[in-house]
Design a protein around this motif. Structure first.
Motif, PDB file in Angstrom:
ATOM      1  N   ILE A 212       0.830  -1.201   0.000  1.00 11.13           N
ATOM      2  CA  ILE A 212       0.000   0.000   0.000  1.00 11.13           C
ATOM      3  C   ILE A 212       0.865   1.251   0.000  1.00 11.13           C
ATOM      4  O   ILE A 212       0.586   2.221  -0.723  1.00 11.13           O
ATOM      5  CB  ILE A 212      -0.956   0.002   1.213  1.00 11.13           C
ATOM      6  CG1 ILE A 212      -2.103  -0.983   0.977  1.00 11.13           C
ATOM      7  CG2 ILE A 212      -1.522   1.394   1.471  1.00 11.13           C
ATOM      8  CD1 ILE A 212      -3.082  -1.040   2.116  1.00 11.13           C
ATOM      9  N   LEU A 237      -4.706  -7.621  -2.763  1.00 13.70           N
ATOM     10  CA  LEU A 237      -4.350  -6.388  -2.068  1.00 13.70           C
ATOM     11  C   LEU A 237      -4.233  -5.230  -3.054  1.00 13.70           C
ATOM     12  O   LEU A 237      -4.744  -4.127  -2.805  1.00 13.70           O
ATOM     13  CB  LEU A 237      -3.046  -6.588  -1.297  1.00 13.70           C
ATOM     14  CG  LEU A 237      -2.450  -5.376  -0.581  1.00 13.70           C
ATOM     15  CD1 LEU A 237      -3.459  -4.737   0.369  1.00 13.70           C
ATOM     16  CD2 LEU A 237      -1.183  -5.784   0.173  1.00 13.70           C
ATOM     17  N   THR A 240      -7.828  -4.353  -4.254  1.00 13.53           N
ATOM     18  CA  THR A 240      -8.631  -3.701  -3.216  1.00 13.53           C
ATOM     19  C   THR A 240      -8.233  -2.239  -3.067  1.00 13.53           C
ATOM     20  O   THR A 240      -9.085  -1.349  -2.933  1.00 13.53           O
ATOM     21  CB  THR A 240      -8.466  -4.446  -1.880  1.00 13.53           C
ATOM     22  OG1 THR A 240      -8.811  -5.823  -2.061  1.00 13.53           O
ATOM     23  CG2 THR A 240      -9.363  -3.852  -0.802  1.00 13.53           C
ATOM     24  N   TRP A 241      -6.942  -1.970  -3.102  1.00 11.37           N
ATOM     25  CA  TRP A 241      -6.468  -0.587  -3.029  1.00 11.37           C
ATOM     26  C   TRP A 241      -6.934   0.216  -4.242  1.00 11.37           C
ATOM     27  O   TRP A 241      -7.433   1.342  -4.119  1.00 11.37           O
ATOM     28  CB  TRP A 241      -4.945  -0.565  -2.933  1.00 11.37           C
ATOM     29  CG  TRP A 241      -4.357   0.809  -3.062  1.00 11.37           C
ATOM     30  CD1 TRP A 241      -3.851   1.387  -4.187  1.00 11.37           C
ATOM     31  CD2 TRP A 241      -4.256   1.802  -2.032  1.00 11.37           C
ATOM     32  NE1 TRP A 241      -3.434   2.658  -3.935  1.00 11.37           N
ATOM     33  CE2 TRP A 241      -3.655   2.936  -2.606  1.00 11.37           C
ATOM     34  CE3 TRP A 241      -4.594   1.808  -0.681  1.00 11.37           C
ATOM     35  CZ2 TRP A 241      -3.404   4.091  -1.882  1.00 11.37           C
ATOM     36  CZ3 TRP A 241      -4.324   2.963   0.050  1.00 11.37           C
ATOM     37  CH2 TRP A 241      -3.750   4.081  -0.551  1.00 11.37           C
ATOM     38  N   LYS A 245     -11.117   0.788  -1.779  1.00 12.37           N
ATOM     39  CA  LYS A 245     -11.607   0.203  -0.530  1.00 12.37           C
ATOM     40  C   LYS A 245     -10.482   0.272   0.504  1.00 12.37           C
ATOM     41  O   LYS A 245      -9.812  -0.727   0.806  1.00 12.37           O
ATOM     42  CB  LYS A 245     -12.061  -1.237  -0.763  1.00 12.37           C
ATOM     43  CG  LYS A 245     -13.175  -1.361  -1.801  1.00 12.37           C
ATOM     44  CD  LYS A 245     -13.503  -2.826  -2.068  1.00 12.37           C
ATOM     45  CE  LYS A 245     -14.579  -2.973  -3.136  1.00 12.37           C
ATOM     46  NZ  LYS A 245     -14.848  -4.401  -3.457  1.00 12.37           N
ATOM     47  N   GLU A 248     -10.518  -1.869   3.870  1.00 13.26           N
ATOM     48  CA  GLU A 248     -10.319  -3.288   3.588  1.00 13.26           C
ATOM     49  C   GLU A 248      -8.889  -3.548   3.123  1.00 13.26           C
ATOM     50  O   GLU A 248      -8.275  -4.554   3.487  1.00 13.26           O
ATOM     51  CB  GLU A 248     -11.311  -3.751   2.522  1.00 13.26           C
ATOM     52  CG  GLU A 248     -11.130  -5.186   2.037  1.00 13.26           C
ATOM     53  CD  GLU A 248     -11.276  -6.235   3.140  1.00 13.26           C
ATOM     54  OE1 GLU A 248     -10.824  -7.370   2.921  1.00 13.26           O
ATOM     55  OE2 GLU A 248     -11.829  -5.925   4.208  1.00 13.26           O
ATOM     56  N   ALA A 249      -8.345  -2.633   2.322  1.00  9.47           N
ATOM     57  CA  ALA A 249      -6.967  -2.781   1.866  1.00  9.47           C
ATOM     58  C   ALA A 249      -5.999  -2.738   3.049  1.00  9.47           C
ATOM     59  O   ALA A 249      -5.040  -3.508   3.111  1.00  9.47           O
ATOM     60  CB  ALA A 249      -6.627  -1.691   0.860  1.00  9.47           C
ATOM     61  N   GLN A 253      -3.579  -5.632   4.078  1.00  6.56           N
ATOM     62  CA  GLN A 253      -2.143  -5.371   4.164  1.00  6.56           C
ATOM     63  C   GLN A 253      -1.565  -5.939   5.456  1.00  6.56           C
ATOM     64  O   GLN A 253      -0.445  -6.470   5.466  1.00  6.56           O
ATOM     65  CB  GLN A 253      -1.861  -3.867   4.088  1.00  6.56           C
ATOM     66  CG  GLN A 253      -0.395  -3.470   4.223  1.00  6.56           C
ATOM     67  CD  GLN A 253       0.449  -3.915   3.054  1.00  6.56           C
ATOM     68  OE1 GLN A 253       0.611  -3.212   2.063  1.00  6.56           O
ATOM     69  NE2 GLN A 253       1.030  -5.109   3.150  1.00  6.56           N
TER      70      GLN A 253
END
Length: 317
Positions: A212, A237, A240-241, A245, A248-249, A253
């Motif tokens: 992230i 991951l 999701t990023w 989101k 959630e990310a 992570q």
């Protein structure tokens, strides 16, 4: 074949997860070609952006030149058989002399590699200045038939840590197309990204425990050994990023970072032990390295448990 842009430069590497594969040996302590191919095929099926051979996870220092080419050719076969010939095959080619580094780059190209990943020479650290290191990379880039990525990993180079200024300066060479930052310095990562903005130079995090952070700074992905075990979780991951989101990310992570911590602590030996436990293959490292045993092994493998449970869930979908 390396795609070229209209100005003749190498096409930029794509964004995503690149996996530095481990080396597999058979009972005769020779390269296990069949497992090399099948493991690479499983990663491609999961959706990785590319594969790296002879990184820190790949026991490159335990292989001779001929064995390195065997691994490259087997991995190239996996890419071709999967209809993924367009994906990068990045080959670790670091050596202590400029001469051997160039030789490894040429052998990488001959055995199916599209790019090389090069650690700075550090054995004679007290004698090698920053200027000499820069000249090393420039000389290799001039001679290499395929583009190179800088590999900044102080843990593998006696503490040698290239600065953002050095990396940005080297990025101006047309055959130096990216960097892998395993130093974990996200400030450096952000500076390199900013300093190479608007170019085809690519900046990758060197571990999935700061995916992230890499993406938030504008980075282009990660080259992560834990991807050998949980490629779908690492890719999830990313997705999701990218979907925005963020909560959630951040949660995911944490799961990835926890599993990656077990890999960081135990190195490639832990990754191979986990592959053996969770996938039924992996095998032994070459001596003098050896896996843990008994309670120590169980404690190490427990560090992967949550991540591997999530990976299994994704695989079943």
């Amino acid at each position: 074949m390396i795609s070229k842009t209209t100005n003749g430069q190498p096409e930029a590497l794509g964004v995503g997860l690149y996996v530095p594969t481990v080396a597999f040996f058979n009972s005769a302590d020779e390269i296990d070609v069949e497992t090399t191919i099948s493991h690479a095929a499983s990663l491609l099926q999961a959706g990785v952006a590319g594969i790296v051979t002879h990184g820190s996870n790949g026991e490159a220092v335990h292989l001779d030149h001929a064995e390195r080419q065997v691994v490259n050719k087997a991995t190239r076969k996996a890419l071709d058989d999967a209809g993924k010939s367009h994906l990068p095959l990045i080959v670790g080619c670091g050596a202590q002399s400029t001469r051997e580094t160039i030789q490894l780059c040429k052998e990488a190209a001959e055995s199916g590699g599209t790019h090389t990943l090069i650690l700075p020479p550090a054995y004679y650290g007290g004698l090698v200045t920053t200027e000499l290191i820069k000249q090393h990379f420039i000389t290799v880039a001039d001679a290499s038939p395929i583009p190179i990525l800088i590999y900044n990993f102080p843990g593998a180079t006696s503490g040698l840590d290239l600065s953002s200024d050095t990396i940005i300066e080297l990025s101006q060479h047309p055959n130096i197309v990216g960097v892998k930052l395993t130093c974990g310095n996200t400030g450096k990562l952000a500076r390199v990204i900013a300093g190479t903005a608007g170019t085809s130079f690519r900046t990758f995090g060197g571990s999935c425990d700061f995916t992230i952070q890499t993406l938030a700074a504008g980075g282009h992905g990660v080259i992560a050994g834990t991807g050998n075990l949980a490629p779908r979780a690492c890719i999830q991951l990313f997705q999701t990023w990218e979907q925005g989101k963020l909560a959630e990310a951040a949660r995911l992570q944490g799961v990835v970072a926890e599993g990656d911590w077990a890999a960081i602590q135990g190195g490639f030996v832990a990754v191979k032990s986990a592959l053996q436990r969770y996938r039924g293959y992996g095998g032994l490292p070459r001596r003098p390295c050896a896996p843990l045993e008994g309670k120590a092994l169980e404690a190490q493998l427990n560090g992967f448990a949550e991540l591997m449970a999530y990976e299994k869930k994704l695989s079943a979908q």
